[in-house]
Every structure is written in structure tokens, then in C-alpha cells.
Design a protein around this motif. Structure first.
Motif, PDB file in Angstrom:
ATOM      1  N   GLU A 118       0.850  -1.186   0.000  1.00 31.86           N
ATOM      2  CA  GLU A 118       0.000   0.000   0.000  1.00 31.86           C
ATOM      3  C   GLU A 118       0.887   1.237   0.000  1.00 31.86           C
ATOM      4  O   GLU A 118       1.756   1.385   0.859  1.00 31.86           O
ATOM      5  CB  GLU A 118      -0.903   0.014   1.234  1.00 31.86           C
ATOM      6  N   GLU A 132      -1.114   7.258 -12.594  1.00 26.52           N
ATOM      7  CA  GLU A 132      -0.153   6.154 -12.572  1.00 26.52           C
ATOM      8  C   GLU A 132       1.254   6.628 -12.928  1.00 26.52           C
ATOM      9  O   GLU A 132       2.237   6.024 -12.505  1.00 26.52           O
ATOM     10  CB  GLU A 132      -0.605   5.071 -13.543  1.00 26.52           C
ATOM     11  N   PRO A 177     -14.089   2.936   0.243  1.00 25.42           N
ATOM     12  CA  PRO A 177     -13.950   2.541  -1.177  1.00 25.42           C
ATOM     13  C   PRO A 177     -15.158   1.810  -1.735  1.00 25.42           C
ATOM     14  O   PRO A 177     -15.412   1.875  -2.937  1.00 25.42           O
ATOM     15  CB  PRO A 177     -12.708   1.636  -1.153  1.00 25.42           C
ATOM     16  N   SER A 234      -7.868   3.627   3.227  1.00 28.83           N
ATOM     17  CA  SER A 234      -7.151   2.670   2.402  1.00 28.83           C
ATOM     18  C   SER A 234      -8.116   1.929   1.479  1.00 28.83           C
ATOM     19  O   SER A 234      -9.337   2.011   1.619  1.00 28.83           O
ATOM     20  CB  SER A 234      -6.401   1.665   3.285  1.00 28.83           C
ATOM     21  N   TYR A 235      -7.553   1.165   0.538  1.00 33.45           N
ATOM     22  CA  TYR A 235      -8.369   0.523  -0.491  1.00 33.45           C
ATOM     23  C   TYR A 235      -9.322  -0.512   0.091  1.00 33.45           C
ATOM     24  O   TYR A 235     -10.375  -0.805  -0.487  1.00 33.45           O
ATOM     25  CB  TYR A 235      -7.475  -0.128  -1.549  1.00 33.45           C
ATOM     26  N   ASP A 236      -8.998  -1.090   1.273  1.00 32.46           N
ATOM     27  CA  ASP A 236      -9.896  -2.062   1.894  1.00 32.46           C
ATOM     28  C   ASP A 236     -10.727  -1.445   3.013  1.00 32.46           C
ATOM     29  O   ASP A 236     -11.525  -2.145   3.652  1.00 32.46           O
ATOM     30  CB  ASP A 236      -9.106  -3.258   2.434  1.00 32.46           C
ATOM     31  N   PRO A 251      -3.855   3.566  -6.001  1.00 31.82           N
ATOM     32  CA  PRO A 251      -4.564   2.305  -6.210  1.00 31.82           C
ATOM     33  C   PRO A 251      -3.595   1.135  -6.282  1.00 31.82           C
ATOM     34  O   PRO A 251      -2.573   1.203  -6.976  1.00 31.82           O
ATOM     35  CB  PRO A 251      -5.300   2.511  -7.549  1.00 31.82           C
ATOM     36  N   SER A 304      -3.273  -1.741 -11.064  1.00 31.19           N
ATOM     37  CA  SER A 304      -3.135  -0.846 -12.210  1.00 31.19           C
ATOM     38  C   SER A 304      -4.376  -0.917 -13.085  1.00 31.19           C
ATOM     39  O   SER A 304      -4.933  -1.996 -13.313  1.00 31.19           O
ATOM     40  CB  SER A 304      -1.901  -1.217 -13.038  1.00 31.19           C
ATOM     41  N   GLU A 305      -4.797   0.246 -13.562  1.00 29.94           N
ATOM     42  CA  GLU A 305      -5.941   0.306 -14.460  1.00 29.94           C
ATOM     43  C   GLU A 305      -5.507  -0.088 -15.865  1.00 29.94           C
ATOM     44  O   GLU A 305      -4.495   0.387 -16.377  1.00 29.94           O
ATOM     45  CB  GLU A 305      -6.503   1.728 -14.477  1.00 29.94           C
TER      46      GLU A 305
END
Length: 441
Positions: A4, A56, A230, A289-291, A332, A335-336
């Protein structure tokens, strides 16, 4: 283990003459897990709150009380460009490769970083744009004039836009300046919503595509910043008195959805999740955070605190940046997938009428032919196997169809035999009747 990372930005001069902290550093790239560390830094930046955007490949930082944006390359680790704009920038966000900026004059400017195209709207806000957030199809701008405008992103980016760009609608229930905005990741008109914070000590949850107020939250003091979980399950709010509030939207008594109360019911939020220590001051920025299990808060005395959302324990100080921490942005972890990658940004220009796209291709644009697919597939491809199986099944199906036709034909013949027998019997009966009638005459 999944790592992270997050990026922080500071604003203003150092608070003390601490020689352990590098001078002239304005942006820090941190690793939060598995262990905390500062991975890299960028110099010569002083970004106020809501003036940091991270992609990114690049970091965009609007400068305090100036019409400048500093662009830093994450790939090369240096400052790539110094970009000047016609007006002072008050807030920024990213929508793909488009940097969206709110100005002190109440305008919205969109800069396509791969082409250099710059789009500017009229000053639809009476006062400065204080915050901006982007969704896949909309741009939401909050202002010191207490209004929130909802703009159509495709219309703003049209190559031949109308002379006077207009927002789709205006959300105007607040009675004081808008301090923060956040939007859910949904794109469905029935489930997407945004949350706005204002100096009138309230947060309003809106369906921004219909303009409906879904819920109003009242706080003891006015919110400085907010962040959505999120998954859009909860909203975290930092207030002026140093308290932190974590409000679940879909708990046992949900605030949203069909099982919730009437939208006109105002919810008084009075039980804080935590409170910042008095020596660090109220949180000027926060990020989840993402979670959704870790909350980071930045403070005016330079501290970055880490809060455990699940255990609700005493916060842990991650770092002291010796200046006002104004922005925290989580990178993130995944990666997108995009067809192109921005390696070098193109500076904006309003004078150009034709633009050149500058980017690096990440995928093969030509479609793969059937021959290439067969050549690169080990063994037989799925398409070939499915065609073979279908060919084997076809005779069996034909045989089954022919058997069914034979049964129908046999049944049809039997029915015709019965019909003919009935006709013969009817004819014989009628003949006997005629003979009997003529004998009596």
C-alpha cells in the motif's frame, strides 16, 4: 503481500528548524505496508488542501495562491513541467488523462494532458470553486457560494462545445461554503450518490443525477474534510473541533436504501469515532485505504496519524513533515488497464485548433486474425473444439428429428383411417335411412 502506497503534500514554511527533515520538499511518496517508509520526494511545491492529483505516471500539484501547477514524473522521479494558467487554481482532480481544475473566479478548466487541449467554462459559480470531484460521466464542483454544480463530462470535452457551457443541475440545500466533496464509484442513476460537507455544520447525501436529497447529517462543529469508504458503505468526516466521525450508511438502521427512513429525517451525529490529540490540531485532510480498514489523517502541526478503523485504538504517528499536511492520496494497488500510457505531458494551449496525441501504446490495436489465434494456441483452440463437437452432435439431432417426424406421420395416418371409417359408417347409416323411408311411402 500486497503493498500500500500513499502520497502526501504540505503547504507553507517549515514549522521548526528541524535538520532531520529535508528542506524544500513539498511532496512525499510513502509505503504504508508491509512496513512504513518514505520511498521518494519531490521538491519545490506548496499545495493547499484539495490541490493534489495523482495518476499512474504523474503527480499534479496546484500551488498556493498562484496560477501554477507543478507536474512531477513518477517514472523518472523529477519535476517534468511548470504550467501556468489564466487564473488561480483552488482545487484539482483527475478523470483519466484529463486534469480538472476549479479556479478562484468560479470557473472549471479541463486540461487534456496527452494533447494539450484546454477547455474553460464560464464562471457559473459566484465565488471560488473550493472542491471538485470526477466520476466516469460527471464532474461535481462545490463552491464558497454554497452551491454544487453537476456537469456532464462528455459535454465538457466535446470538440465543438456550445458557446455557453451550462451545468446539468445545481444542488443548493447548503447555507454556507462547501468544504469537501466525495462521490460513490457507482454509475447507475438509482445507486450513485455524492456527499458534500459545508460550514453550516452539515453533510448532505445526494443522488446527484436526479438532484434528490437522500439524507442530511448534522455535526456539533463544521466538517473540514470527508472521505467515502472505497465500497461506499460509510463516510468518514473530520470536524473543526478535532473529532472524527465514521457513519455507516447501511447498518442495522440504514441511512440509504429502501429500508431507510424518510429522506426528510435529519440525522444528528454526536458520537465521534475518535479525536485528534490537542497538540496536533484538527485533521486538515484524510484518506481511507483501499480495503477501508486504515484511516490516515494529516494535521496542521505536520503529523500524519494512522487509525485502525476496525479496532478503534489510539492512533499511531507515522511521520512528522514539519509543515501543514494538506493532502493525502492513496495510490490504487491495482493498475488500471488502459490502451495508452502518458509518458510525457503536453502543456495546455487555447490557441491551437488541431492537437497531436502523445502517449505510449499499451495494447495491440490491430485485431488478432483467426490464423494468428490458431498459430499461437497450443493444441486445438476452444473455437475449433466447439465446432467439432457441434459437428458430431448434428447427425444425432437429425436422427432424433426424423424419428419424431415418423411418429407424427404414423399418428396422422391412424387419424385419417379413423376419419374414413366414420365417414363410411355415416354414409351407410344415411343410405339405410333413405331406404327405410322410401319403403314406408
Amino acid at each position: 503481500m500486497l503493498s500500500e502506497d500513499f502520497i502526501s503534500a504540505i503547504c507553507g514554511h517549515p514549522l521548526s528548524s528541524n535538520t532531520a527533515i529535508a528542506k524544500d520538499v513539498g511532496i512525499y511518496c510513502h509505503a504504508l505496508s508491509p512496513t512504513y517508509s518514505v520511498k521518494s520526494t519531490f521538491k519545490k511545491s506548496s499545495a493547499p488542501a484539495r490541490c493534489l492529483a495523482v495518476s499512474e505516471t504523474h503527480v499534479f500539484a496546484a500551488q498556493h495562491e498562484k496560477a501554477y501547477v507543478h507536474v512531477y514524473s513518477r517514472l523518472r522521479g523529477n519535476q517534468e513541467a511548470f504550467v501556468a494558467f489564466p487564473e488561480r487554481i483552488r482545487c484539482v482532480t483527475l478523470a483519466g488523462d484529463v486534469l480538472i481544475m476549479g479556479t478562484a473566479e468560479g470557473r472549471v478548466m479541463l486540461w487534456e494532458t496527452c494533447t494539450g487541449r484546454l477547455v474553460s467554462t464560464p464562471a457559473r459559480h459566484v465565488q471560488a470553486v473550493s472542491c471538485v470531484v470526477a466520476t466516469p460521466y460527471h464532474v461535481l464542483t462545490g463552491s464558497d457560494d454554497s452551491d454544487i454544480h453537476v456537469w456532464s463530462l462528455p459535454q465538457l470535452l466535446e470538440l465543438d462545445p456550445p458557446a455557453e457551457q451550462e451545468p446539468e443541475r445545481t444542488l443548493s440545500n447548503h447555507r454556507a461554503a462547501i468544504t469537501s466533496l466525495a462521490a460513490s464509484p457507482s454509475v447507475t442513476i438509482d445507486t450513485n450518490f455524492c456527499v458534500s460537507a459545508s460550514k453550516d455544520k452539515s453533510c448532505i447525501i445526494w443522488n446527484y443525477q436526479t438532484g434528490d436529497v437522500l439524507r442530511t447529517l448534522l455535526f456539533p462543529s463544521f466538517p473540514l474534510c470527508l472521505s467515502l469508504d472505497p465500497s461506499a458503505r460509510a463516510v468518514c468526516v473530520a470536524c473543526d473541533d478535532g473529532s472524527l466521525y465514521l457513519t455507516e450508511l447501511f447498518a442495522d438502521q440504514p441511512l440509504l436504501g429502501p429500508a431507510s427512513e424518510d429522506a426528510a429525517t435529519v440525522v444528528q451525529v454526536s458520537s465521534p469515532f475518535g479525536a485528534a490529540p490537542p497538540d496536533v490540531g484538527p485533521a486538515s485532510c484524510l484518506a481511507l485505504s483501499y480495503d477501508g480498514t486504515t484511516l490516515l489523517t494529516g494535521h496542521p502541526k505536520g503529523q500524519i496519524l494512522r487509525w485502525d478503523v476496525a479496532d478503534n485504538k489510539t492512533p499511531v504517528e507515522l511521520a512528522n513533515l514539519n509543515a501543514v499536511v494538506t493532502n493525502l492520496v492513496f495510490v490504487p494497488p491495482f493498475s488500471e488497464k488502459k490502451a495508452t500510457k502518458t509518458v510525457n505531458i503536453v502543456k495546455p494551449s487555447q490557441a491551437e485548433r488541431s492537437y497531436t496525441f502523445a502517449g505510449q501504446l499499451e495494447t495491440q490495436l490491430d485485431p488478432v486474425s483467426r490464423f494468428d489465434a490458431l498459430l499461437n494456441t497450443p493444441g486445438f483452440s476452444d473455437e475449433t473444439l466447439q465446432s467439432a463437437i457441434a459437428a458430431f452432435e448434428q447427425p444425432a439431432a437429425t436422427a432424433a428429428e426424423s424419428a419424431t417426424e415418423q411418429d407424427l406421420r404414423k399418428q396422422n395416418e391412424e387419424l385419417w383411417e379413423i376419419i374414413n371409417e366414420q365417414r363410411a359408417l355415416q354414409k351407410h347409416t344415411l343410405q339405410r335411412y333413405v331406404e327405410a323411408k322410401s319403403s314406408h311411402s
